[in-house]
Each structure stands twice: as C-alpha cells, then as structure tokens.
Design an enzyme around this catalytic site. Structure first.
Site, PDB file in Angstrom:
ATOM      1  N   CYS A 133       1.639  -1.523   1.489  1.00  0.00           N
ATOM      2  CA  CYS A 133       2.712  -0.747   2.123  1.00  0.00           C
ATOM      3  C   CYS A 133       3.968  -0.746   1.262  1.00  0.00           C
ATOM      4  CB  CYS A 133       3.010  -1.320   3.508  1.00  0.00           C
ATOM      5  SG  CYS A 133       4.389  -0.488   4.331  1.00  0.00           S
ATOM      6  N   CYS A 136       7.274  -1.063   3.151  1.00  0.00           N
ATOM      7  CA  CYS A 136       7.559  -2.431   3.607  1.00  0.00           C
ATOM      8  C   CYS A 136       8.001  -3.322   2.439  1.00  0.00           C
ATOM      9  CB  CYS A 136       6.324  -3.094   4.219  1.00  0.00           C
ATOM     10  SG  CYS A 136       5.352  -2.063   5.295  1.00  0.00           S
ATOM     11  N   ASP A 137       7.319  -3.245   1.323  1.00  0.00           N
ATOM     12  CA  ASP A 137       7.473  -4.264   0.277  1.00  0.00           C
ATOM     13  C   ASP A 137       8.059  -3.760  -1.039  1.00  0.00           C
ATOM     14  OD1 ASP A 137       6.347  -6.146   2.000  1.00  0.00           O
ATOM     15  OD2 ASP A 137       4.324  -5.584   1.431  1.00  0.00           O
TER      16      ASP A 137
END
Ligand code: NDP
Length: 313
Positions: A133, A136-137
C-alpha cells in the site's frame, strides 16, 4: 442462538458498523475473523486517518476501534465463519468452533487481501520495506528509490503516487506490455522518475533487517541483476474475501460484492456489504469506516421496516 445483526469482519468497516449498530441498540455480534483488526493490524504507522495529527500505529487504532465498539455493547467472537447461508431466513453462519449462529441481518465486512508473489523475503521484510500500500507507507521512503511490482492499474497508481515522494520508482513488469488502462500507462511513461523494467521477474528481495534491493531476472535473456531500493511495493492485485458467498450474492468479475446504487444493500435482502469487500477502487481505512457506518444505518432501517411489516401483516 438468533441475533438481530451479525457483522462478519473486524477491520475499520466491521468495527464502525458495530459502533453505529450498538448505539442503535441492535446489540451486534462481531465475528472477528482470521485476522482480528484486519489489514491495519499488520501495518505500522497510520498517518492519513483523520483525527490523529501525530499518526497512530495500525494495531493501536484497531484496538481503539474495538474498545469503542465494545463500550456500546458490541459482543465480539474471536472465531471465523466457515460456511454461510445468507439467502435463508434466518441467515445462518457456521463457525470454526462448531457453533451455528442465526441472524435477521448480516453485514459482510470481510475485507480483501493483497496478492503476494510468494517469496520468503516478502513475509520476513513485511513492514521493513515490503508493503502492499503506497498511500499507507510511501511517506517512509521520501527521497529514496523504491520498486513496484505489477503492470495493472493499481501498480500504475502506486508508481505515480510514489513518484511524487521517492527519488526513483522502478516498475517491474513481467511481460512486454502492461494490463493497465492506456491513460494510466501514458501517465507512467510521461513521469521522468519512473523507470519501467519490461519482461522482468522478481527473483528475491535483498536485505536482512530492512529492504536493501531487489534481484530481478529478464525473462527473455535470463540475465539476473540487482536494483538497489529501500521500499518494495507489491501491486499485483487484491483478492476480496468473498469465497464464503460465491453463488449467493451478486459479485463483479473480480469477486467484489455488488451493492445497490449508493447504498450497502447487496442482491440479497438483509445482507449488507461494507469496506474493501465491495470496493476495488478506494480501499482506504477511512472509506471502509464510512461504508461500515452506512451499512449499520441501512441494516437498522431494513430491520425496523421488517419489524413493522411483521407487526402489521
Ligand atoms: P490487475 O489484475 O488488473 O493487474 C495485476 C497486474 O499484476 C498485472 O499486470 C499482472 O501481470 C501482474 N501480476 C500478477 N501476478 C504477478 C506475479 N506473480 N508477478 C508479477 N506480476 C504479476 O490488478 P489491479 O489491482 O491492478 O486492478 C484490479 C482491478 O481494479 C482492475 O479492473 C483495475 O482496472 C481496477 N482498478 C481501477 C483503478 C482506477 O480506475 N483508478 C485503480 C486500481 C485498480 P499480467 O498482466 O502479466 O497478468
């Protein structure tokens, strides 16, 4: 035992549905599933969920959501559904423990699981450079080189997102063409810091504690080489967790549950779907939570109409 509402799944969609349903006095029962807390319980820092200016650890956020759901009377069973019969009245769920539950209404919030390449290093370095992701990261790899595996729309989106943060994005595409839509391919090709490696197979992810690079093989020449990267993003598709409902609920070609219009109603009365299980596009914690709220409101309305009809035949 018969329940008014059972929620299957304990990610942001499931717990948010539980918070709303419990506050509406439906006494919901949540079946936590094989991965309590869902995908977020496996991520590290969550920095894009509104309301946490300093960010929060994924597992911590899921703990907070669980406590919030329990505070209003949600009961949680740490088990998984092995078989479901959602077209019948009442709906029936068979748990791994052998228990059989009955419900008037069911909210399906079983999420989706990213597909993985199947390399040992993927598991070992998950959260230490390996991710599925970018939203997200990606932030953790600012100014650093990263790799994205895949040639679909998701991979292109991930690569484009990462190109704004990272020094260089290496897209590893296993064929000599991409599956992605033409417009996404065009954007990728027009982005100077995305380099597409065609006919490229990932052989291994390098690094002991953290990702240090990736070893790749050219499918045509069999030549192997190493690309130094700090982040390794797998974007070869997601698998919605809908196997239990195949043949019972309408789904799209990729197995995502279809919902009616802007609601969470599925093709079966009294069955609602929320979160990634019905969302191939956004797949964010906040959008999952929002659809969990919608599912609880839809279920509550449906249950009160049903009670009214039963009381006034
Ligand atoms: P897709 O199935 O479309 O693409 C998967 C990609 O990963 C393909 O390029 C495939 O290669 C590659 N792949 C699969 N397995 C491996 C492997 N083991 N090693 C290397 N590469 C592999 O999945 P997506 O998640 O990209 O998209 C799913 C659906 O969601 C699609 O319909 C897509 O259009 C849609 N979507 C739409 C978006 C939008 O509209 N904004 C955004 C994201 C997704 P190969 O082609 O060789 O099989």
């Amino acid at each position: 035992m018969r329940h008014e509402l059972i929620i299957i799944g304990s990610g942001p969609a499931g717990y948010t549905a539980a918070i709303y349903a419990a506050r509406a006095a439906l006494e919901p029962l949540v079946i936590a599933g094989p991965e309590p807390g869902g995908q977020l319980s496996k991520t590290s820092e969550v920095e894009n969920f509104p309301g946490y200016p300093q960010g929060i650890l994924g597992p911590e956020m899921m703990e907070d959501l669980r406590k919030q759901a329990e505070r209003f009377g949600t009961r949680i069973i740490y088990d998984q559904v092995e078989k479901a019969e959602v077209c019948s009245t009442p709906k029936r769920l068979w748990l791994s423990s052998g228990e059989v539950l009955e419900a008037d209404a069911v909210i399906i919030a079983t999420g989706s699981s990213p597909k993985w390449l199947g390399l040992e290093a993927e598991r070992r370095l998950y959260g230490a450079g390996v991710s599925a992701c970018a939203v997200c990261d990606g932030f953790f790899f600012r100014g650093k080189p990263v790799a994205v595996v895949g040639g679909g729309d998701t991979a292109c989106e991930e690569a484009l997102y990462l190109s704004k943060l990272c020094s260089e994005v290496h897209m590893l595409v296993r064929r000599d063409e991409m599956r992605a839509s033409k417009i996404m391919q065009k954007r990728v090709k027009a982005t100077p810091n995305i380099r597409v490696h065609w006919n490229t197979i990932t052989v291994d992810i390098l690094g002991e504690q953290f990702v240090e690079g990736v070893r790749v093989r050219n499918r045509l020449t069999d030549e192997e080489s190493e690309i130094p990267v700090k982040g390794f993003f797998v974007a070869i598709g997601h698998q919605p967790n809908t196997q239990l409902f195949v043949g019972q609920l309408e789904m799209d070609a990729n197995g995502y549950i279809l919902t009616r219009g802007k609601s969470t109603h599925t093709s079966v009365e009294g069955v609602f779907a929320a979160g990634d299980v019905q969302d191939p596009i956004y797949r964010q914690a906040v959008t999952a939570a929002a659809s969990g709220c919608m599912a609880a409101l839809d279920a509550e309305r449906w249950l009160s109409e049903k009670k009214f009809i039963e009381a006034n035949p």
